[in-house]
Design a protein around this motif. Structure first.
Motif, PDB file in Angstrom:
ATOM      1  N   ILE B   6       0.850  -1.199   0.000  1.00 46.87           N
ATOM      2  CA  ILE B   6       0.000   0.000   0.000  1.00 46.87           C
ATOM      3  C   ILE B   6       0.880   1.240   0.000  1.00 46.87           C
ATOM      4  O   ILE B   6       0.688   2.157  -0.779  1.00 46.87           O
ATOM      5  CB  ILE B   6      -0.920   0.026   1.236  1.00 46.87           C
ATOM      6  N   ALA B 118      -8.502   2.603   0.235  1.00 45.45           N
ATOM      7  CA  ALA B 118      -8.019   2.718   1.610  1.00 45.45           C
ATOM      8  C   ALA B 118      -7.011   3.853   1.707  1.00 45.45           C
ATOM      9  O   ALA B 118      -6.993   4.615   2.662  1.00 45.45           O
ATOM     10  CB  ALA B 118      -7.386   1.401   2.058  1.00 45.45           C
ATOM     11  N   ALA B 119      -6.178   3.973   0.671  1.00 43.30           N
ATOM     12  CA  ALA B 119      -5.153   5.001   0.691  1.00 43.30           C
ATOM     13  C   ALA B 119      -5.745   6.381   0.496  1.00 43.30           C
ATOM     14  O   ALA B 119      -5.129   7.372   0.817  1.00 43.30           O
ATOM     15  CB  ALA B 119      -4.135   4.718  -0.409  1.00 43.30           C
ATOM     16  N   HIS B 120      -6.948   6.430  -0.041  1.00 41.75           N
ATOM     17  CA  HIS B 120      -7.519   7.740  -0.349  1.00 41.75           C
ATOM     18  C   HIS B 120      -8.744   8.035   0.461  1.00 41.75           C
ATOM     19  O   HIS B 120      -9.687   8.640  -0.015  1.00 41.75           O
ATOM     20  CB  HIS B 120      -7.772   7.864  -1.843  1.00 41.75           C
ATOM     21  N   GLY B 121      -8.762   7.575   1.690  1.00 35.97           N
ATOM     22  CA  GLY B 121      -9.794   8.078   2.568  1.00 35.97           C
ATOM     23  C   GLY B 121     -10.694   7.041   3.168  1.00 35.97           C
ATOM     24  O   GLY B 121     -11.853   7.305   3.425  1.00 35.97           O
ATOM     25  N   GLY B 122     -10.184   5.864   3.405  1.00 34.09           N
ATOM     26  CA  GLY B 122     -10.923   4.979   4.272  1.00 34.09           C
ATOM     27  C   GLY B 122     -11.754   3.942   3.577  1.00 34.09           C
ATOM     28  O   GLY B 122     -11.685   3.743   2.381  1.00 34.09           O
ATOM     29  N   GLN B 123     -12.558   3.305   4.385  1.00 35.12           N
ATOM     30  CA  GLN B 123     -13.284   2.116   3.991  1.00 35.12           C
ATOM     31  C   GLN B 123     -14.334   2.420   2.951  1.00 35.12           C
ATOM     32  O   GLN B 123     -15.242   3.182   3.215  1.00 35.12           O
ATOM     33  CB  GLN B 123     -13.994   1.569   5.224  1.00 35.12           C
ATOM     34  N   PRO B 124     -14.233   1.788   1.790  1.00 29.76           N
ATOM     35  CA  PRO B 124     -15.339   1.943   0.858  1.00 29.76           C
ATOM     36  C   PRO B 124     -16.616   1.386   1.490  1.00 29.76           C
ATOM     37  O   PRO B 124     -16.541   0.508   2.366  1.00 29.76           O
ATOM     38  CB  PRO B 124     -14.934   1.102  -0.343  1.00 29.76           C
ATOM     39  N   LEU B 125     -17.735   1.898   1.035  1.00 31.87           N
ATOM     40  CA  LEU B 125     -19.015   1.440   1.575  1.00 31.87           C
ATOM     41  C   LEU B 125     -19.236  -0.035   1.293  1.00 31.87           C
ATOM     42  O   LEU B 125     -19.680  -0.800   2.140  1.00 31.87           O
ATOM     43  CB  LEU B 125     -20.130   2.273   0.934  1.00 31.87           C
ATOM     44  N   LEU B 126     -18.926  -0.427   0.071  1.00 33.71           N
ATOM     45  CA  LEU B 126     -19.242  -1.791  -0.361  1.00 33.71           C
ATOM     46  C   LEU B 126     -18.020  -2.680  -0.384  1.00 33.71           C
ATOM     47  O   LEU B 126     -16.921  -2.237  -0.726  1.00 33.71           O
ATOM     48  CB  LEU B 126     -19.831  -1.774  -1.775  1.00 33.71           C
ATOM     49  N   ASP B 127     -18.218  -3.931  -0.028  1.00 27.99           N
ATOM     50  CA  ASP B 127     -17.272  -4.981  -0.364  1.00 27.99           C
ATOM     51  C   ASP B 127     -18.105  -6.243  -0.592  1.00 27.99           C
ATOM     52  O   ASP B 127     -19.337  -6.199  -0.476  1.00 27.99           O
ATOM     53  CB  ASP B 127     -16.199  -5.161   0.725  1.00 27.99           C
ATOM     54  N   HIS B 153     -23.087   4.354  -2.491  1.00 29.75           N
ATOM     55  CA  HIS B 153     -21.999   3.942  -3.383  1.00 29.75           C
ATOM     56  C   HIS B 153     -21.864   4.914  -4.558  1.00 29.75           C
ATOM     57  O   HIS B 153     -20.754   5.344  -4.894  1.00 29.75           O
ATOM     58  CB  HIS B 153     -22.275   2.526  -3.894  1.00 29.75           C
ATOM     59  N   ALA B 156     -20.317   8.129  -3.540  1.00 28.31           N
ATOM     60  CA  ALA B 156     -18.855   8.069  -3.460  1.00 28.31           C
ATOM     61  C   ALA B 156     -18.252   8.229  -4.854  1.00 28.31           C
ATOM     62  O   ALA B 156     -17.194   8.840  -5.022  1.00 28.31           O
ATOM     63  CB  ALA B 156     -18.417   6.744  -2.830  1.00 28.31           C
ATOM     64  N   GLU B 159     -18.010  11.833  -5.675  1.00 32.38           N
ATOM     65  CA  GLU B 159     -16.853  12.458  -5.014  1.00 32.38           C
ATOM     66  C   GLU B 159     -15.575  12.205  -5.816  1.00 32.38           C
ATOM     67  O   GLU B 159     -14.759  13.109  -6.027  1.00 32.38           O
ATOM     68  CB  GLU B 159     -16.672  11.895  -3.599  1.00 32.38           C
TER      69      GLU B 159
END
Lengths: 249, 198
Positions: B6, B118-127, B153, B156, B159
């Motif tokens: 990362i 993750a590197a650009h601002g945290g946990q995506p909503l979906l996985d 989603h 995001a 954004e």
């Protein structure tokens, strides 16, 4: 003691997290989608983009320091959300209200707070966990009645910030009965301005915000297209931009 | 080890801020001539790091959106929600094909979207786990969950596209970002009306 150990663990994890977190962006965003908050009304087009500004595109980003009592998070781009004079739709409710949050990213949550004026009428702990899907809270409106503005606040667990949503309410007297329709605060619908502002493209009959059935045909830019899949059209889904939806005939 | 990867990715992305040009003779051509599919719009060869990052992140973002829309298509109870899920499914597949061809043209890997997010601002909503959990719900409970997740989603996505419009330089990519802003905003508007009542 147990708490101490937990804290130590969290502390140990911090350096790695800091390393991969960009400066200054929380990018965990959220707003109340139901009942439609002021942000949601901007995104829905209930209140026009001319009045809403950036909230139309980023209803989730009214972010500011914790502890405020406003609708924008004191974030300049979202200042229209603080304007009580805009034609916000008012939700009729009894003393009990259920609210649902929409998030664009999951983030550790300190808690959720709900205020009317200076009175905190609702509190839900977040335990620094990620939000659940969906996140719905049922709160009691603390005996308030009539026209009120509810501040819904999502306090983030690992930043100094919170996200702000305002919901305009008309709270009925006891028992949750629907109040008489004295909601003169709701102006005549302004939706016509927002949903029909997109003019039909020159030389074509395709239009945005229109429901098209599979097999129906439209013209756009002098060409005829057949609908491949039922959908409600959008700006950006013009036939030449969406071959998956429109086949040139 | 994973952190190192990362970190390396972040450094590479944060690295130069320079622009790159694909060498002459490697220009993209829509490769639709031999198949029934419509030609894939090519991207021009001049691009910067923001363009690459946006396209890499969108590849992952589109795939998650497609997975969720397929559950919606199968389980949503209202025709309105089903139609929207179906339209999101097919349009995003089309976008995915286009974006993958751009990365190929630029000589860039598809990358690990989750790490990029993750590197650009945290946990995506979906996985995959969140998407799979929706399959346990049914009826209006499913509809509300599906619409809420898809609304978030796509928000995001707006954004990410706004960032690309600000920082990107490749004309096709910034034009695509503009379409992402408009189409997702339109979808969000439709979904919020279903969620909260028109």
């Amino acid at each position: 003691m147990k708490l101490m150990r937990k804290t130590a663990l969290v502390m140990a994890a911090v350096p790695a997290i800091v390393f991969i977190t960009p400066v200054g962006s929380a990018s965990a965003h959220g707003y109340v989608s139901s009942p439609a908050s002021r942000s949601a009304q901007c995104a829905r087009g209930d209140v026009s983009v001319d009045l809403c500004g950036q909230a139309k595109y980023e209803p989730q980003s009214a972010e500011g320091p914790k502890g405020l009592k406003n609708c924008s998070g004191a974030n300049g781009a979202f200042a229209p959300l603080d304007n009580d004079g805009l034609p916000w739709k008012v939700t009729n409710t009894g003393q009990t209200l259920s609210l649902t949050w929409t998030f664009t990213a999951r983030h550790a949550t300190r808690d959720y707070e709900y205020f009317i004026g200076g009175t905190r009428v609702g509190y839900v702990a977040g335990n620094n966990q990620q939000p659940t899907n969906p996140t719905t809270h049922t709160i009691n409106l603390g005996g308030f009645s009539g026209r009120q503005k509810l501040y819904a606040i999502w306090n983030i667990g690992d930043t100094v910030n919170a996200f702000y949503s305002c919901i305009d309410l008309n709270i009925g007297g006891g028992g949750g009965t629907t109040p008489p329709p004295t909601t003169t605060t709701t102006p005549p619908p302004t939706t016509t301005t927002s949903s029909t502002t997109t003019p039909p493209p020159a030389g074509g009959t395709w239009a945005a915000n229109t429901s098209y059935a599979t097999g129906s045909t439209v013209t756009y830019g002098g060409s005829t297209y057949r609908c491949r899949q039922a959908h409600t059209s959008l700006t950006g889904w013009e036939p030449p931009n969406a071959a998956a939806l429109w086949e040139k005939v | 080890m994973r952190r190192l990867v990362i970190a390396a990715a972040v450094l590479a992305l944060a690295g130069c801020g320079g622009e790159a040009v694909v060498p002459e003779g490697q220009g993209a051509h829509g490769h639709g001539a031999s198949s029934a599919a419509p030609p894939v719009p090519a991207a021009s060869a001049r691009f910067n790091d923001a363009d690459v990052m946006f396209v890499q992140m969108m590849v992952d973002h589109l795939q998650l959106g497609i997975s969720l829309s397929q559950v919606g298509l199968a389980k949503a109870t209202t025709q309105e929600a089903k139609d929207l899920a179906g339209a999101i499914d097919v349009t995003q597949r089309e976008e995915l094909t286009m974006l993958k061809s751009w990365l190929k043209l630029w000589g860039k890997p598809e990358g690990d979207g989750a790490n990029l997010h993750a590197a650009h601002g945290g946990q995506p909503l979906l996985d995959d786990k969140v998407i799979n959990e929706t399959k346990d719900k049914s009826g209006t409970e499913f509809d509300q969950l599906f619409l809420n997740l898809m609304t978030g989603h796509q928000g995001a996505g707006v954004e990410m596209a706004l960032t690309e419009k600000k920082d990107g330089m490749n004309p096709e990519t910034t034009a695509y970002a503009e379409r992402v802003v408009n189409t997702r905003q339109g979808q969000i508007s439709q979904m919020l009306k279903i969620i909260g009542g028109a």
